[in-house]
Scaffold this active site. Structure first.
Site, PDB file in Angstrom:
ATOM      1  N   ASP A  28       6.690 -44.685 -84.155  1.00  0.00           N
ATOM      2  CA  ASP A  28       6.725 -43.451 -84.933  1.00  0.00           C
ATOM      3  C   ASP A  28       6.266 -43.716 -86.365  1.00  0.00           C
ATOM      4  OD1 ASP A  28       7.662 -40.615 -85.158  1.00  0.00           O
ATOM      5  OD2 ASP A  28       9.064 -41.488 -86.595  1.00  0.00           O
ATOM      6  N   GLU A  66       4.939 -63.029 -76.213  1.00  0.00           N
ATOM      7  CA  GLU A  66       5.856 -63.987 -75.602  1.00  0.00           C
ATOM      8  C   GLU A  66       6.408 -63.500 -74.265  1.00  0.00           C
ATOM      9  OE1 GLU A  66       8.964 -65.068 -78.300  1.00  0.00           O
ATOM     10  OE2 GLU A  66       7.617 -65.156 -80.028  1.00  0.00           O
TER      11      GLU A  66
END
Length: 534
Positions: free
Chosen positions: A210, A268
């Site tokens: 956002d 990751e």
């Protein structure tokens, strides 16, 4: 990326769920039964799998006082009791993944709720304290510091500063219940890395970010110049409106360092986790900076949403988007509606004309390479609802910023009609009222009423999404404009959209999908057709 193919998000169709308005399970108790919740969403996920989308995006469901319906977050690591529990979130993720649906959750990093423990600590600890440095507190100007630190205005109306009892002011580019964080403080970035990992560990597939262009402000917090200049686009008072060319509060270069860090975090994890930016930038070139190879995977492309009903305008959006993204190697996104703008059926004129144009526009959009974002209810052909003043809840309306025909965002957030002949149309248990009133004439628009009706908008969306899945991969599209006719050519399909007032000759070829009845060898106005690529 995992495996040998393209990441899932590159050509995904993502369905936006406005959590308050999608489906209510009635398990939250009391007045909350008229508000959508996570169990309600989970129960309706088969509808989305049958529709043919690839992923869902959930608006904020975190703990919040709900002053801005969840975009004022008090705890990023928990579910608001209004919507359920962490167990409900886990169940939703498990069910969605079992149906082959990815899940994107909203992240709100520009500001927190004024009830967030960090902001409460900032107020309690006072000026000069480390706690206050998590937010943008400043001394005021003028005698006794009684004037705001600068001339910035809130997106929701009024000044963007509120004074606290000790005399300092805090910045809020939105509601005064949404204090902006100071992203120049390294501790803010550390906390949000923890938020990312919390939800990634639970299995979310991505984040919609956002106000992605707003995290960093010019360090000086200088006055905005020419603050009364009209914006180059957007509806006055809307989330799209921009107040001036000079914008020291938006789209600062340092914001990209945040997303480089987040990119490394997501890398990751397996499964092609992704970030998509809500960045209201002024040009495709500035939007493209958010999707450089070491930053976000996608950014919302609002150019189509802002374009008028015009073959030339649509063509310019497509060519301009690819021209901006090709240098950074990013794939485009396309969107026609969301929870912040007037639904496209209404923008295109409303009534039968607006619906026909909306159906044609989505047919063209779904043929484009890249990802498409759908907003809940558009597959039912919903237009903007007329919410009476006494029922409106948009904070922009409450702050008195809106005027005239601009009555805020409530009209696009009215709960989805699922079944039955009267409100709440299966949205909430019988005997409860939806949190926003639904029109009395929506019975023919329910998912139940449209299922199996080949002429319905719901069945059209199902056909379009099925046809899209059958297309071979594509990274580009040929664009042609002949008067009011737009033609898009890509591997597997030719799409022709008639944006004019008169019928035109229908090109030869097998019709795969048409958005309305065809006149023999003619394509009527406000109609689009997919033809098999010869």
């Amino acid at each position: 990326m995992t495996g040998g193919g393209a990441p899932w998000w590159r050509d995904a169709v993502v369905y936006q769920i406005y959590v308050r308005s999608f489906a209510s399970s009635g398990t939250r108790g009391g007045a909350a039964e008229g508000v959508g919740d996570l169990p309600g969403i989970t129960a309706r996920l088969p509808h989305l799998a049958a529709l043919g989308v690839d992923a869902v995006w959930l608006t904020p469901f975190y703990r919040s006082p709900q002053h801005d319906h969840g975009y004022d977050v008090a705890d990023y690591l928990d579910v608001d009791p209004l919507f359920g529990t962490l167990d409900d979130a886990d169940a939703l993720l498990e069910t969605a993944h079992g149906l082959g649906l990815k899940v994107i959750v909203d992240l709100v990093p520009n500001h927190t709720s004024s009830e967030h423990p960090a902001f409460r600590a900032a107020l309690a600890c006072g000026p000069g304290s480390p706690a206050r440095e998590f937010y943008l507190f400043r001394d005021g100007r003028g005698p006794d510091g009684a004037e705001p630190p600068n001339n910035w205005r809130s997106v929701f109306g009024g000044i963007a500063w509120t004074r606290v009892p000790d005399g300092q002011w805090y910045l809020h580019l939105f509601d005064d219940s949404q204090p902006d964080l100071d992203w120049r403080n390294p501790g803010v970035g550390d906390r949000f890395e923890g938020v990312l990992r919390f939800w990634l560990d639970r299995g979310v597939d991505g984040f919609r970010v956002d106000v992605a262009h707003g995290l960093l402000k010019e360090a000086s917090l200088r006055d905005q110049e020419d603050a009364n200049l009209p914006a180059p686009g957007g509806e006055p008072g809307s989330m799209v409106e921009r107040t001036a060319v000079d914008e020291p509060m938006w789209d600062q270069p340092e914001v990209h360092d945040v997303y480089r860090r987040w990119h490394e975090v997501l890398a990751e994890y397996d499964g092609d986790r992704m970030l998509v930016a809500e960045a209201w930038t002024r040009a495709p070139e500035s939007m493209a900076r958010y999707v450089r190879p070491d930053e976000m995977q996608q950014a919302f492309n609002f150019a189509w949403l802002l374009a008028p009903w015009s073959a030339r305008a649509f063509a310019d959006v497509v060519t301009g988007t690819f021209a901006a993204l090709d240098p950074v190697g990013a794939s485009p996104t396309w969107v026609l509606s969301n929870h912040d703008v007037v639904r496209h059926v209404t923008r295109y004129g409303g009534g039968a004309v607006g619906l026909a144009r909306g159906r044609a526009a989505v047919a063209a959009m779904l043929a484009l390479p890249g990802s498409a974002y759908l907003y809940q209810g558009e597959e039912l052909g919903l237009a903007q609802a007329d919410v009476p003043p006494e029922a409106r809840q948009d904070p922009a309306w409450r702050r008195g910023h809106l005027h005239g025909d601009n009555v805020g965002r409530d009209g696009c957030r009215v709960p989805v009609p699922w079944s039955g002949r009267a409100p709440t149309y299966g949205f909430a248990p019988e005997g409860t009222d939806a949190w926003l009133p639904q029109p009395d004439d929506w019975a023919h628009l329910t998912a139940e009423a449209q299922t199996g009706d080949d002429a319905s908008t719901l069945e059209l969306y199902r056909r379009l999404l099925a046809a899209r899945r059958a297309l071979p991969p594509a990274t580009s599209v040929a664009v042609e404009v002949d008067g009011d006719v737009l033609t898009l050519r890509r591997p597997g399909a030719v799409v022709v959209l008639n944006a004019g007032a008169d019928a035109v000759a229908l090109p030869a070829g097998e019709v795969l999908v048409a958005t309305g009845p065809l006149d023999a060898d003619a394509l009527p106005p406000d109609t689009a057709v997919w033809l098999a690529d010869a």
